[in-house]
Design a protein around this motif. Structure first.
Motif, PDB file in Angstrom:
ATOM      1  N   CYS A   1       0.824  -1.221   0.000  1.00 17.86           N
ATOM      2  CA  CYS A   1       0.000   0.000   0.000  1.00 17.86           C
ATOM      3  C   CYS A   1       0.856   1.269   0.000  1.00 17.86           C
ATOM      4  N   PRO A   2       1.561   1.551  -1.077  1.00 20.01           N
ATOM      5  CA  PRO A   2       2.469   2.713  -1.056  1.00 20.01           C
ATOM      6  C   PRO A   2       1.717   4.036  -0.947  1.00 20.01           C
ATOM      7  N   VAL A   3       2.327   4.984  -0.258  1.00 19.79           N
ATOM      8  CA  VAL A   3       1.815   6.363  -0.230  1.00 19.79           C
ATOM      9  C   VAL A   3       2.824   7.204  -1.005  1.00 19.79           C
ATOM     10  N   TRP A   4       2.433   7.673  -2.175  1.00 14.93           N
ATOM     11  CA  TRP A   4       3.367   8.431  -3.014  1.00 14.93           C
ATOM     12  C   TRP A   4       3.237   9.923  -2.735  1.00 14.93           C
ATOM     13  N   ALA A   5       4.366  10.550  -2.452  1.00 13.12           N
ATOM     14  CA  ALA A   5       4.349  11.999  -2.212  1.00 13.12           C
ATOM     15  C   ALA A   5       3.828  12.724  -3.449  1.00 13.12           C
ATOM     16  N   GLY A   6       4.231  12.228  -4.632  1.00 14.79           N
ATOM     17  CA  GLY A   6       3.803  12.864  -5.867  1.00 14.79           C
ATOM     18  C   GLY A   6       2.293  12.842  -6.008  1.00 14.79           C
ATOM     19  N   GLU A   7       1.718  11.674  -5.735  1.00 16.14           N
ATOM     20  CA  GLU A   7       0.261  11.562  -5.843  1.00 16.14           C
ATOM     21  C   GLU A   7      -0.402  12.491  -4.823  1.00 16.14           C
ATOM     22  N   ASP A   8       0.171  12.554  -3.639  1.00 12.64           N
ATOM     23  CA  ASP A   8      -0.369  13.446  -2.614  1.00 12.64           C
ATOM     24  C   ASP A   8      -0.356  14.894  -3.088  1.00 12.64           C
ATOM     25  N   LEU A   9       0.771  15.306  -3.683  1.00 13.84           N
ATOM     26  CA  LEU A   9       0.885  16.675  -4.183  1.00 13.84           C
ATOM     27  C   LEU A   9      -0.158  16.932  -5.258  1.00 13.84           C
ATOM     28  N   HIS A  10      -0.257  15.963  -6.169  1.00 13.18           N
ATOM     29  CA  HIS A  10      -1.235  16.030  -7.254  1.00 13.18           C
ATOM     30  C   HIS A  10      -2.648  16.205  -6.676  1.00 13.18           C
TER      31      HIS A  10
ATOM     32  N   LEU B   1     -10.468  22.923 -14.685  1.00 12.36           N
ATOM     33  CA  LEU B   1      -9.010  22.793 -14.639  1.00 12.36           C
ATOM     34  C   LEU B   1      -8.617  21.736 -13.616  1.00 12.36           C
ATOM     35  N   ALA B   2      -9.277  21.793 -12.443  1.00  9.99           N
ATOM     36  CA  ALA B   2      -8.973  20.806 -11.400  1.00  9.99           C
ATOM     37  C   ALA B   2      -9.265  19.404 -11.911  1.00  9.99           C
ATOM     38  N   SER B   3     -10.389  19.270 -12.598  1.00  2.00           N
ATOM     39  CA  SER B   3     -10.739  17.930 -13.053  1.00  2.00           C
ATOM     40  C   SER B   3      -9.805  17.481 -14.176  1.00  2.00           C
ATOM     41  N   ALA B   4      -9.315  18.449 -14.973  1.00  2.00           N
ATOM     42  CA  ALA B   4      -8.339  18.079 -16.009  1.00  2.00           C
ATOM     43  C   ALA B   4      -7.056  17.556 -15.370  1.00  2.00           C
ATOM     44  N   ILE B   5      -6.609  18.222 -14.290  1.00  2.00           N
ATOM     45  CA  ILE B   5      -5.410  17.724 -13.614  1.00  2.00           C
ATOM     46  C   ILE B   5      -5.694  16.349 -13.016  1.00  2.00           C
ATOM     47  N   LYS B   6      -6.869  16.241 -12.383  1.00  2.00           N
ATOM     48  CA  LYS B   6      -7.235  14.992 -11.708  1.00  2.00           C
ATOM     49  C   LYS B   6      -7.195  13.821 -12.684  1.00  2.00           C
ATOM     50  N   THR B   7      -7.826  14.007 -13.843  1.00  2.00           N
ATOM     51  CA  THR B   7      -7.895  12.898 -14.803  1.00  2.00           C
ATOM     52  C   THR B   7      -6.731  12.935 -15.782  1.00  2.00           C
ATOM     53  N   MET B   8      -5.864  13.928 -15.653  1.00  2.00           N
ATOM     54  CA  MET B   8      -4.732  14.104 -16.554  1.00  2.00           C
ATOM     55  C   MET B   8      -5.162  14.113 -18.016  1.00  2.00           C
ATOM     56  N   THR B   9      -6.161  14.914 -18.279  1.00  2.00           N
ATOM     57  CA  THR B   9      -6.610  15.067 -19.664  1.00  2.00           C
ATOM     58  C   THR B   9      -6.472  16.530 -20.069  1.00  2.00           C
ATOM     59  N   ASP B  10      -6.668  16.770 -21.355  1.00  2.00           N
ATOM     60  CA  ASP B  10      -6.561  18.105 -21.930  1.00  2.00           C
ATOM     61  C   ASP B  10      -7.431  19.112 -21.155  1.00  2.00           C
ATOM     62  N   PRO B  11      -6.837  20.185 -20.629  1.00  2.00           N
ATOM     63  CA  PRO B  11      -7.638  21.148 -19.859  1.00  2.00           C
ATOM     64  C   PRO B  11      -8.428  22.123 -20.727  1.00  2.00           C
ATOM     65  N   SER B  12      -8.498  21.886 -22.046  1.00  2.00           N
ATOM     66  CA  SER B  12      -9.175  22.859 -22.917  1.00  2.00           C
ATOM     67  C   SER B  12     -10.644  23.023 -22.583  1.00  2.00           C
ATOM     68  N   SER B  13     -11.226  22.027 -21.901  1.00  2.00           N
ATOM     69  CA  SER B  13     -12.649  22.144 -21.577  1.00  2.00           C
ATOM     70  C   SER B  13     -12.900  23.328 -20.649  1.00  2.00           C
ATOM     71  N   ALA B  14     -11.845  23.824 -20.012  1.00  2.00           N
ATOM     72  CA  ALA B  14     -12.016  25.000 -19.155  1.00  2.00           C
ATOM     73  C   ALA B  14     -12.073  26.287 -19.965  1.00  2.00           C
ATOM     74  N   ASP B  15     -11.511  26.251 -21.185  1.00  2.00           N
ATOM     75  CA  ASP B  15     -11.373  27.487 -21.964  1.00  2.00           C
ATOM     76  C   ASP B  15     -12.691  28.226 -22.192  1.00  2.00           C
TER      77      ASP B  15
ATOM     78  N   HIS C   1       5.354   5.981 -11.049  1.00  2.00           N
ATOM     79  CA  HIS C   1       4.329   5.209 -10.356  1.00  2.00           C
ATOM     80  C   HIS C   1       2.982   5.623 -10.889  1.00  2.00           C
ATOM     81  N   GLY C   2       2.107   4.635 -11.041  1.00  2.00           N
ATOM     82  CA  GLY C   2       0.763   4.918 -11.539  1.00  2.00           C
ATOM     83  C   GLY C   2       0.818   5.744 -12.809  1.00  2.00           C
ATOM     84  N   ARG C   3       0.182   6.899 -12.775  1.00  2.00           N
ATOM     85  CA  ARG C   3       0.097   7.709 -13.987  1.00  2.00           C
ATOM     86  C   ARG C   3       1.273   8.667 -14.112  1.00  2.00           C
ATOM     87  N   PHE C   4       2.187   8.639 -13.147  1.00  2.00           N
ATOM     88  CA  PHE C   4       3.265   9.625 -13.146  1.00  2.00           C
ATOM     89  C   PHE C   4       4.582   9.036 -13.645  1.00  2.00           C
TER      90      PHE C   4
END
Lengths: 485, 485
Positions: free
Chosen positions: B205-214, B346-360, B281-284
């Motif tokens: 059960c790793p706890v990744w600092a990167g994921e936490d920051l994300h 924008l938050a959801s784009a970061i969350k799902t790591m998809t194109d943030p253009s939907s915020a435009d 790790h994971g998506r990173f």
């Protein structure tokens, strides 16, 4: 051809080598410059380094010379280890770590012996199983306790050492009388190491966390004051482009200084925590109200947030109505400069630990200026003004009013501090929020000796904004110090 | 009389004992509740505690059983020590400490042997003097280096262990061949301890600092979005006192959430530092642009400061002009809700790591609403309005305009992140600041394999507000990881 290529290669090699040498030289110079800057910024850093060097050399020599070495055995190295790990920049941090380490080692050692005794009852086969289970349970529970904000804030290092010592003793496989010998050795070496650190830390150019916190609070308030005193002139200045750009370049720093107050929360909290471990020093008594500094810090930060929002209107390119500006310029400048003066007076009262009442006239002036501003706004006729052109000025005026409210709260909490910390010239039994209007002239000041029994009523922290309280912030200083003795 | 007094005393004693028992029972219940809350808040804390327990039990047993114990000697305890000291909550922190410890021990051990050799050249009397001087110099220089922000951020623990090991080896008084034996033992036990920690930390059960920051970045942005989406409705709501008080009590939390973004700087920085030690790790990926998260975090914080200033106008008791409010209510609500939607997208784009253009579109809508607001302000006639009554609304409008500017910057930096981190659906070679207007439809997306060579131009951090950069904040992630291998 080949020779030429070879020569070129060689030349290339030398050139590369030369480049490397040169770049490493520039790097070294850079590091040296960096070091010099660090030292100039805060000479205490150099002194601290020398102190650590001194402590470590003393202990190493202590450990090196055979007569001492023989009496302490291998555990002499624990003294070295203690010095390296325990010696921190501030006295408070050093004390906190030393006491945590000493106390935790004692308790964990005793528990470890108990665990071994218990395990030995289960026979040769059962012993490791029982020991394993005990180590697992204790390590798990202790590690979990480190997530509790209160424990994390004050006893984190102690819990770590507790886990460490318990495991080492429990699984050491020594018999009890051996262990007691060992424990005696280890404890005495830790004592020697810890005492060396504490003595050097306190008696050689001490750095007090409490004093740091005190100075930091003062410094942040002064920066706010600088901004506020200068803001009016800066915001309302005539845009003589050519001239103002030149002369404003060097004194723009006062517009940025307040930013350091925005992110001071973490540092303030850890300093307050360490300060609560410190004995009385200089002008600070043993139970100086360090918690009150956190309250003042939070309110200062609140002010800084408003300033941050307001500062985006400086140098904004939006066309403003000259007529409207003329009307509000005077009261706004007055509000800003009087608030600045009030904060400055409060900062200087904290700095010199004297009665902060000298700030009160400025607070009143600022409040009067707010009234003036409201009257000016009331009277302003806007028949021919474009509303868009008054928006920036109106916003600045409005935020200034909020800043005055904030500043009043800061003033209240500084008055509270002056009562709690018995600042010079403060009547200790007057609740500072409801000032002297009723009592003035009739109350007899109680002599200092009795002052300790006086209860000072303080409205609880409702005026402090709820901040991000995740982590070790809440109630850090509630803990009694007695336990760690 | 005496007996009665005695009885009373006894009764008093028992009552006191009973009270103590009761109060300690309530305290215990409180602690248990506290623990339960901690565990429910973040079950990873419980899992982490179990992981530490497991690692420590494994190593203790390893050390306890004689066959292993014999081959490792007393230095087996270094394995226990390593586990206790090195095992941290996140993988990044554990890796950072383990690598620092291992590397520093090696270097310092070698230097220590060298120092001893050097000192032995000076004869029996000169040896301790030379050793003392060397220890002093090295400890002083190393301690001073810990004040350098870059070293403090990444190698602080390494320097500590370096000082420790050097002193221990240099003054140990062993002969060189003994030392090499000892060093071999110590290094291998540290390796065993460190490896156990790393393996358990990564695979259980790793706890990744990167994921936490994300997640933290996403969470803070979502909280801002909640505030902005709800602000219009809350600020402009009709003051039906009886009703609104009841139904607003439960959903007021969205008005406070953003405050956690105000003080997130420290946590974000340490997470980004630890994240840079973590493998993919994971998506990173391995070199995920963690630094960009700090930039986004700083801009989010900037937004939060404006929100903090604006929130003081909610529920303000000042009389406002209904006529003026009617005119700006719609555009202001629109600005606020569209900004909220943009930040949420924008938050959801970061969350799902998809194109943030939907915020435009939302950003554009917010900007359009700012235009509308300006038109409304331009058109507003104020003949019969009291200026004082429009000030709060005008201020809110003005701050909302600033928030839109901030939000645009957040959007830009999220676009940058999407390019740097190769979010899904992002064309990797388009500089995100100058968007597709010129290129749209003509550019061919470069296949993913080539994308690594593409250079993405990024305006440097000029848009990020200068914050309190004292301490280990600057350029934390510049350091190359190679040195520590």
């Amino acid at each position: 051809m080949e020779i030429a290529a070879e020569t070129q290669k060689k030349a290339g090699f030398f050139a590369y080598g030369w480049d490397c040498l040169k770049s490493s030289k520039t790097k070294l110079v850079q590091v040296a410059k960096n070091a010099q800057k660090q030292g100039q910024d805060d000479p205490r850093k150099i002194i601290h380094s020398l102190k650590v060097g001194l402590a470590l050399t003393l202990i190493s020599m202590f450990y090196y010379f055979r007569p001492l070495y023989d009496s302490f055995g291998v555990s002499g190295m624990w003294a070295v280890l203690t010095v390296v790990v325990v010696f921190e920049f501030t006295v408070g941090a050093t004390l906190s770590k030393s006491l945590n380490r000493g106390f935790a080692t004692m308790v964990a050692g005793a528990l470890g012996v108990g665990a071994q005794e218990l395990a030995s009852l289960f026979g040769e086969e059962g012993e490791p199983v029982v020991l394993g289970i005990l180590v697992f349970l204790l390590a798990t529970a202790s590690t979990f306790s480190r997530f509790f904000p209160r424990i994390k804030a004050r006893y984190d290092y102690g819990v770590l050492i507790f886990i460490l010592t318990f495991s080492l003793v429990a699984v050491s496989g020594y018999r009890v009388n051996e262990i007691i010998d060992l424990a005696h050795q280890r404890l005495s070496t830790i004592l020697v190491g810890g005492a060396t650190c504490i003595i050097i830390s306190i008696f050689v150019c001490p750095v007090w966390a409490g004093e740091d916190l005190h100075n930091m609070t003062v410094r942040n308030m002064e920066k706010l004051a600088h901004f506020l005193e200068g803001f009016g002139g800066e915001y309302f200045k005539e845009p003589f482009d050519g001239e103002s750009v030149v002369d404003s370049k060097d004194d723009k720093s006062f517009l940025q200084g307040y930013k350091s107050a925005l992110n001071s929360k973490g540092t303030e909290e850890s300093l307050a925590n360490f300060a609560s471990w410190e004995p009385c020093h200089g002008r600070f008594r043993f139970r100086h109200p360090w918690k009150q500094y956190l309250k003042i810090g939070a309110l200062t930060r609140q002010c800084a947030y408003h300033i941050e929002a307001m500062s985006s209107y400086i140098n904004s390119k939006i066309q403003v109505s000259a007529e409207f500006r003329m009307k509000i310029q005077e009261p706004c400048t007055k509000i800003s400069s009087e608030s600045g003066k009030a904060v400055k007076a409060l900062a200087s009262a904290i700095k010199t630990m004297t009665d902060p009442s000298s700030a009160d006239p400025h607070v009143e002036n600022a409040k009067a200026a707010v009234k003036d501003l409201e009257i000016a706004l009331n009277a302003a006729s806007l028949d021919e003004t474009d509303l868009l052109e008054i928006i920036p000025d109106a916003t600045v005026a409005s935020i200034l009013i909020e800043i005055v409210k904030c500043m009043e709260k800061v003033s209240e909490s500084v008055h509270e501090l002056s009562g709690l910390a018995h600042f010079k010239g403060v009547e200790p039994n007057v609740t500072p929020e409801k000032p002297q209007l009723l009592h003035r002239g009739t109350i007899k000041p109680i002599p200092d000796g009795d002052a300790t029994d006086v209860i000072i009523t303080i409205d609880e922290v409702s005026s402090v904004p709820p901040e991000n309280d995740k982590g070790p912030s809440k109630g850090k200083q509630d803990e009694s110090r007695v336990n760690m003795g």
